[in-house]
Design a protein around this motif. Structure first.
Motif, PDB file in Angstrom:
ATOM      1  N   PHE A 142       0.832  -1.202   0.000  1.00 31.30           N
ATOM      2  CA  PHE A 142       0.000   0.000   0.000  1.00 31.30           C
ATOM      3  C   PHE A 142       0.868   1.253   0.000  1.00 31.30           C
ATOM      4  N   HIS A 143       1.938   1.225   0.777  1.00 33.71           N
ATOM      5  CA  HIS A 143       2.859   2.359   0.841  1.00 33.71           C
ATOM      6  C   HIS A 143       3.474   2.632  -0.527  1.00 33.71           C
ATOM      7  N   LEU A 144       3.933   1.576  -1.205  1.00 32.27           N
ATOM      8  CA  LEU A 144       4.551   1.746  -2.519  1.00 32.27           C
ATOM      9  C   LEU A 144       3.536   2.179  -3.571  1.00 32.27           C
ATOM     10  N   ASP A 201       3.064   5.740  -3.061  1.00 34.55           N
ATOM     11  CA  ASP A 201       4.262   6.437  -3.549  1.00 34.55           C
ATOM     12  C   ASP A 201       4.203   6.644  -5.061  1.00 34.55           C
ATOM     13  N   LEU A 202       3.749   5.606  -5.770  1.00 34.42           N
ATOM     14  CA  LEU A 202       3.656   5.702  -7.226  1.00 34.42           C
ATOM     15  C   LEU A 202       2.651   6.776  -7.635  1.00 34.42           C
ATOM     16  N   ASN A 243       1.456  12.264  -9.532  1.00 37.09           N
ATOM     17  CA  ASN A 243       0.833  13.550  -9.232  1.00 37.09           C
ATOM     18  C   ASN A 243       1.886  14.659  -9.188  1.00 37.09           C
ATOM     19  N   GLY A 244       3.074  14.351  -8.640  1.00 36.89           N
ATOM     20  CA  GLY A 244       4.141  15.339  -8.580  1.00 36.89           C
ATOM     21  C   GLY A 244       4.662  15.715  -9.951  1.00 36.89           C
ATOM     22  N   VAL A 245       4.791  14.728 -10.838  1.00 36.49           N
ATOM     23  CA  VAL A 245       5.248  15.016 -12.206  1.00 36.49           C
ATOM     24  C   VAL A 245       4.253  15.923 -12.913  1.00 36.49           C
ATOM     25  N   THR A 278      15.110   7.495  -2.255  1.00 37.85           N
ATOM     26  CA  THR A 278      15.393   6.604  -1.126  1.00 37.85           C
ATOM     27  C   THR A 278      14.308   5.541  -0.982  1.00 37.85           C
ATOM     28  N   GLY A 279      13.063   5.889  -1.301  1.00 27.81           N
ATOM     29  CA  GLY A 279      11.992   4.897  -1.245  1.00 27.81           C
ATOM     30  C   GLY A 279      12.201   3.778  -2.245  1.00 27.81           C
TER      31      GLY A 279
END
Length: 315
Positions: free
Chosen positions: A128-130, A133-134, A139-141, A210-211
């Protein structure tokens, strides 16, 4: 009851939350709160005294805390930026929640593995964390692309060395509680600009790199790459970036509420520079959605979702 080494019965051992008992947590929290209040009071009164002394008084009078934006810089906050802000908030809160679970979970409720490769498995919380993250990276891009396509980047990327003396002036004003003028509709003060820049272009990429280094998707046999980004160093940086985001969010929310909440919320949630309740109610709805996401992030919901992308084995 617990027994002593001599065989006698002792008193019931107090329940522990992590390393400490509930009473120790409460006592430590109260002592910490008192120390924090005293420290903040010392900073405020110390800064107020310092600002009465030359040349610091002249410095603050000369530097208002911000510098003019480049010609052609956009005015206002468009709706897409408000939506990006909401999606980012929603994802980052769940990322922090799931990351904390991964760090402290001892007996995962389920494990996820890719179809056809059950040897590579991870806990449901880590999956779920990964996944979050994706989504956060995508969204950041989109966010950064729109920033540079619309000129909004000029509000969070320093374009003059003047940003540093102005940021220092703004920091002194904050510390003295004589806060600099806030008008995010037109321009952020220089201290805000530096923190937004660091958050978007330094902390976020560090969290992503780092993730990936800590995940199962990192190439384990790439020796040169592994030496360049050591596992233990990546883990420490990842944790400290999480701490940075927690502190940044807490301070950011506090200042939004303390420096004209209705106007600030209208800027970000209603894309208008007026003082009314529109932005507040949109913000309230976003909190309900955030709370629903927080509650829904449990195995009964995550297991069926994870099965769409791989195999899940429950305990």
């Amino acid at each position: 009851m617990v027994k002593t080494r001599g065989g006698g019965a002792g008193v019931d051992a107090p329940a522990r939350l992590g390393r400490f008992t509930r009473r120790q947590w409460i006592g430590g929290g109260l002592v910490g709160a008192v120390v924090l209040i005293v420290a903040l009071a010392a900073v405020v009164f110390g800064t107020r005294f310092a600002l009465t002394v030359e040349p610091l008084r002249s410095f603050v009078a000369t530097h208002p805390g911000e510098y003019p934006l480049p010609p052609g810089a956009p005015v206002g906050i468009p709706p897409w930026l408000g939506w990006q802000h909401f999606f980012n908030t929603f994802l980052i809160v769940l990322i922090l929640r799931s990351g904390w679970q991964v760090r402290n979970q001892k007996r995962p409720a389920a494990f996820w593995s890719p179809r056809g490769d059950k040897r590579r498995k991870m806990s449901l919380s880590l999956w779920f964390h990964l996944a979050l993250d994706l989504l956060w990276t995508v969204n950041g891009v989109v966010y950064v692309t729109l920033l540079f396509a619309t000129g909004q980047w000029m509000k969070i990327v320093p374009t003059s060395w003047q940003v540093f003396p102005e940021a220092f002036s703004a920091a002194l004003r904050y510390a003295s509680l004589d806060w600099p003028t806030h008008n995010g509709w037109v321009n952020y003060n220089s201290l805000q600009q530096l923190f937004y820049f660091v958050t978007v272009f330094v902390a976020a990429p560090l969290a992503i790199v780092t993730g990936v280094r800590l995940s199962m998707f990192w190439p384990r046999r790439a020796e040169r790459l592994n030496r360049l980004v050591p596992f233990d160093a990546a883990r420490r940086v990842h944790v400290w970036v999480m701490v940075y985001f927690v502190i940044f969010i807490a301070v950011h929310v506090a200042l939004v509420m303390a420096t004209g909440a209705l106007r600030n919320l209208n800027h970000m949630y209603a894309s208008q520079d007026v003082v009314n309740w529109a932005g507040f109610w949109i913000f309230a709805v976003s909190l309900v959605v955030l709370a629903a996401g927080w509650v829904a992030a449990r195995p009964s919901v995550l297991v069926p979702l994870a099965r769409l992308f791989g195999d899940v084995k429950q305990r």
